[in-house]
Structure formats: C-alpha cells, structure tokens
Design a protein around this motif. Structure first.
Motif, PDB file in Angstrom:
ATOM      1  N   GLY A  48      47.804  34.586  41.685  1.00 36.47           N
ATOM      2  CA  GLY A  48      47.033  34.623  40.443  1.00 36.47           C
ATOM      3  C   GLY A  48      45.584  34.997  40.669  1.00 36.47           C
ATOM      4  N   LEU A  49      44.985  34.449  41.737  1.00 33.61           N
ATOM      5  CA  LEU A  49      43.600  34.787  42.048  1.00 33.61           C
ATOM      6  C   LEU A  49      43.463  36.257  42.417  1.00 33.61           C
ATOM      7  CD1 LEU A  49      40.695  33.817  42.478  1.00 33.61           C
ATOM      8  CD2 LEU A  49      41.324  33.214  44.818  1.00 33.61           C
ATOM      9  N   LEU A  50      44.426  36.780  43.175  1.00 33.11           N
ATOM     10  CA  LEU A  50      44.386  38.193  43.554  1.00 33.11           C
ATOM     11  C   LEU A  50      44.526  39.096  42.335  1.00 33.11           C
ATOM     12  CD1 LEU A  50      44.318  40.349  45.775  1.00 33.11           C
ATOM     13  CD2 LEU A  50      46.801  40.080  46.003  1.00 33.11           C
ATOM     14  N   VAL A  51      45.450  38.741  41.442  1.00 33.11           N
ATOM     15  CA  VAL A  51      45.629  39.543  40.222  1.00 33.11           C
ATOM     16  C   VAL A  51      44.368  39.504  39.366  1.00 33.11           C
ATOM     17  CG1 VAL A  51      46.919  39.693  38.058  1.00 33.11           C
ATOM     18  CG2 VAL A  51      48.126  39.277  40.208  1.00 33.11           C
ATOM     19  N   LEU A  52      43.736  38.328  39.258  1.00 36.58           N
ATOM     20  CA  LEU A  52      42.512  38.214  38.482  1.00 36.58           C
ATOM     21  C   LEU A  52      41.402  39.081  39.077  1.00 36.58           C
ATOM     22  CD1 LEU A  52      40.915  36.874  36.196  1.00 36.58           C
ATOM     23  CD2 LEU A  52      40.416  34.985  37.768  1.00 36.58           C
ATOM     24  N   VAL A  80      42.202  43.437  24.777  1.00 33.60           N
ATOM     25  CA  VAL A  80      43.381  43.454  25.645  1.00 33.60           C
ATOM     26  C   VAL A  80      43.285  42.360  26.705  1.00 33.60           C
ATOM     27  CG1 VAL A  80      44.648  44.825  27.339  1.00 33.60           C
ATOM     28  CG2 VAL A  80      43.836  45.899  25.245  1.00 33.60           C
ATOM     29  N   ALA A  81      42.090  42.172  27.278  1.00 37.24           N
ATOM     30  CA  ALA A  81      41.909  41.132  28.291  1.00 37.24           C
ATOM     31  C   ALA A  81      42.175  39.746  27.717  1.00 37.24           C
ATOM     32  CB  ALA A  81      40.509  41.214  28.874  1.00 37.24           C
ATOM     33  N   GLY A  87      48.505  35.233  27.184  1.00 36.08           N
ATOM     34  CA  GLY A  87      49.850  35.294  27.751  1.00 36.08           C
ATOM     35  C   GLY A  87      49.955  34.544  29.067  1.00 36.08           C
ATOM     36  N   ALA A  88      48.916  34.660  29.918  1.00 39.05           N
ATOM     37  CA  ALA A  88      48.925  33.941  31.193  1.00 39.05           C
ATOM     38  C   ALA A  88      48.889  32.433  30.978  1.00 39.05           C
ATOM     39  CB  ALA A  88      47.736  34.393  32.046  1.00 39.05           C
ATOM     40  N   ILE A  89      48.103  31.979  29.997  1.00 37.62           N
ATOM     41  CA  ILE A  89      48.049  30.547  29.695  1.00 37.62           C
ATOM     42  C   ILE A  89      49.412  30.046  29.226  1.00 37.62           C
ATOM     43  CG2 ILE A  89      47.053  28.832  28.127  1.00 37.62           C
ATOM     44  CD1 ILE A  89      44.456  30.372  28.210  1.00 37.62           C
ATOM     45  N   ARG A 167      39.539  32.159  19.917  1.00 35.64           N
ATOM     46  CA  ARG A 167      40.997  32.353  19.999  1.00 35.64           C
ATOM     47  C   ARG A 167      41.586  31.512  21.123  1.00 35.64           C
ATOM     48  NH1 ARG A 167      42.699  38.348  20.691  1.00 35.64           N
ATOM     49  NH2 ARG A 167      44.749  37.392  20.401  1.00 35.64           N
ATOM     50  N   ILE A 168      40.967  31.557  22.292  1.00 33.28           N
ATOM     51  CA  ILE A 168      41.478  30.796  23.431  1.00 33.28           C
ATOM     52  C   ILE A 168      41.363  29.290  23.172  1.00 33.28           C
ATOM     53  CG2 ILE A 168      41.166  30.326  25.891  1.00 33.28           C
ATOM     54  CD1 ILE A 168      40.153  33.181  26.201  1.00 33.28           C
ATOM     55  N   GLY A 169      40.200  28.870  22.647  1.00 29.98           N
ATOM     56  CA  GLY A 169      40.043  27.455  22.338  1.00 29.98           C
ATOM     57  C   GLY A 169      40.972  26.987  21.236  1.00 29.98           C
TER      58      GLY A 169
END
Length: 214
Positions: A48-52, A80-81, A87-89, A167-169
């Motif tokens: 996950g860290l590498l993908v980020l 998009v980000a 989606g990752a959450i 949105r995230i919150g």
C-alpha cells in the motif's frame, strides 16, 4: 487451612484435569497462524505504501506547472484521487471490521451460529452498498460553481479541497454511526433469535396437549 480451602482442595482432587493430547500441536498452529497474519499485514502495508508513493509521483509528474513554476493541478485529478481514496478505504475498512467483529457476533449468536454467519454476510453487503452509493452520489463530472468565483474553473481550488475532505469525512462518519448502531442492536437481535428458537411450535404444542387429555 480454612474450611473453604479444604472444600476446594477436595473438589479439585476428585476431578483431576488431564491436559489435552493435542494441546502442543494447537499451540504451535496458533503461533504459526499469528506469524503468517503478521507477515501478511506487513506485506500489504508495504504494498500500500509503495502504491501510494507511485500514485503521488505520477500525479506530481503529470501535473502541469503555471507560469510562475507552481503546480497547476487540473480539478479532475483531485476528483479521481479522492474516488481512489474512498475505494481504498472501503476495501481496507470492510475486512478490518469483519475480522474483529466475528468474535463479537459469535458471542452474540452463540445459540444460532448459522444465523450469526448469515448476519455477518448481510452486513458486508450493506456496507459495500452504502460505500458505492455514497461515491456515486458525491462524484463530480464537472467543476462545481461553489468551488471558486473565477470562471471557468480549470485547476484545483481551496473550495474543491474542502469539498473532497468533507466527502472522506462524511463516509467515515456514516460508517462510524452505522457501525455503532450495529454494535448496540446486535445483542438485541441475538436475544430475539435465541428466544424464537427456544419457543415451541404452536402446532407441536397443541399435539402434545392432545396426547395428554385432562
């Protein structure tokens, strides 16, 4: 030795406890399973860290720069980000809740194990439906008029950053509230299912009364 201690000693000596013959094997398997789990968590964390890092590098590389050299990120890049973050959450938080909720569900539905498993599956479906609906309801295919007073809006503005953070919150708040309600209501549902299982069938009860006339 007191009377209570004497009684406890006699009770324990009358029923000696023998160790389970497969105790050592089960302990070894438990230790190995814990090692595999820790190794899996570490591996996925590094992935996950590498993908980020790759995503951040790609965004910074592909984002054009303004005349003064500052980054001028198009508005759709942040959109998009944010969708990728949501989606990752969803993909991370769902299994995380399920993993720690299995023991709780097993304790609540101890009289109905199959019902508990079905309940976990149904809550997973509801969880992903809520996440999918939230993303579709809040996604933007064009810049919002409230992001900036400058027309046309082509780059990321402070208003858009605020909107994406909300949105995230928002989804974290919704999932937190629903998960809290689920924790409170699950024991009630488990109790109701247990009572329903223990209650006799009216038809069977009627036949039993007929078998023993007064």
């Amino acid at each position: 030795m007191s009377n209570l201690e004497d009684r406890l000693s006699r009770a324990l000596s009358d029923y000696p406890m023998e160790p389970s013959p497969d105790l050592f094997e089960r302990v070894v398997e438990s230790i190995e399973a814990d090692r595999v789990r820790r190794r899996s968590v570490l591996t996925w964390s590094l992935v996950g860290l590498l993908v980020l890092m790759l995503v951040v590098t790609a965004v910074l590389t592909l984002t054009p720069r303004a005349e003064n050299g500052a980054l001028a990120m198009p508005w759709w890049v942040l959109e998009v980000a944010t969708n990728l973050v949501l989606g990752a959450i969803a993909l991370w938080l769902g299994p995380f809740i399920k993993r720690f909720g299995r023991a709780y569900a097993a304790d609540v539905f101890h009289d109905n194990p199959l019902t508990g498993k079905s309940y976990i599956v149904l809550t997973d479906i509801v969880y992903y439906l809520i996440f999918s609906a939230y993303i579709l309801f809040t996604v933007r295919v064009a810049p919002s008029d409230g992001w900036s007073s400058i027309k046309p809006i082509e780059d990321v503005t402070a208003g858009q950053v605020t909107f994406e953070l909300m949105r995230i919150g928002g989804i974290l708040l919704i999932i937190g509230v629903l998960h809290g309600l689920n924790i409170v209501l699950m024991p009630v549902l488990g109790r109701l299912f247990s009572l329903n299982r223990r209650l006799p069938d009216p038809a069977i009860a009627g036949r039993r009364r007929n078998d023993y006339p007064e």
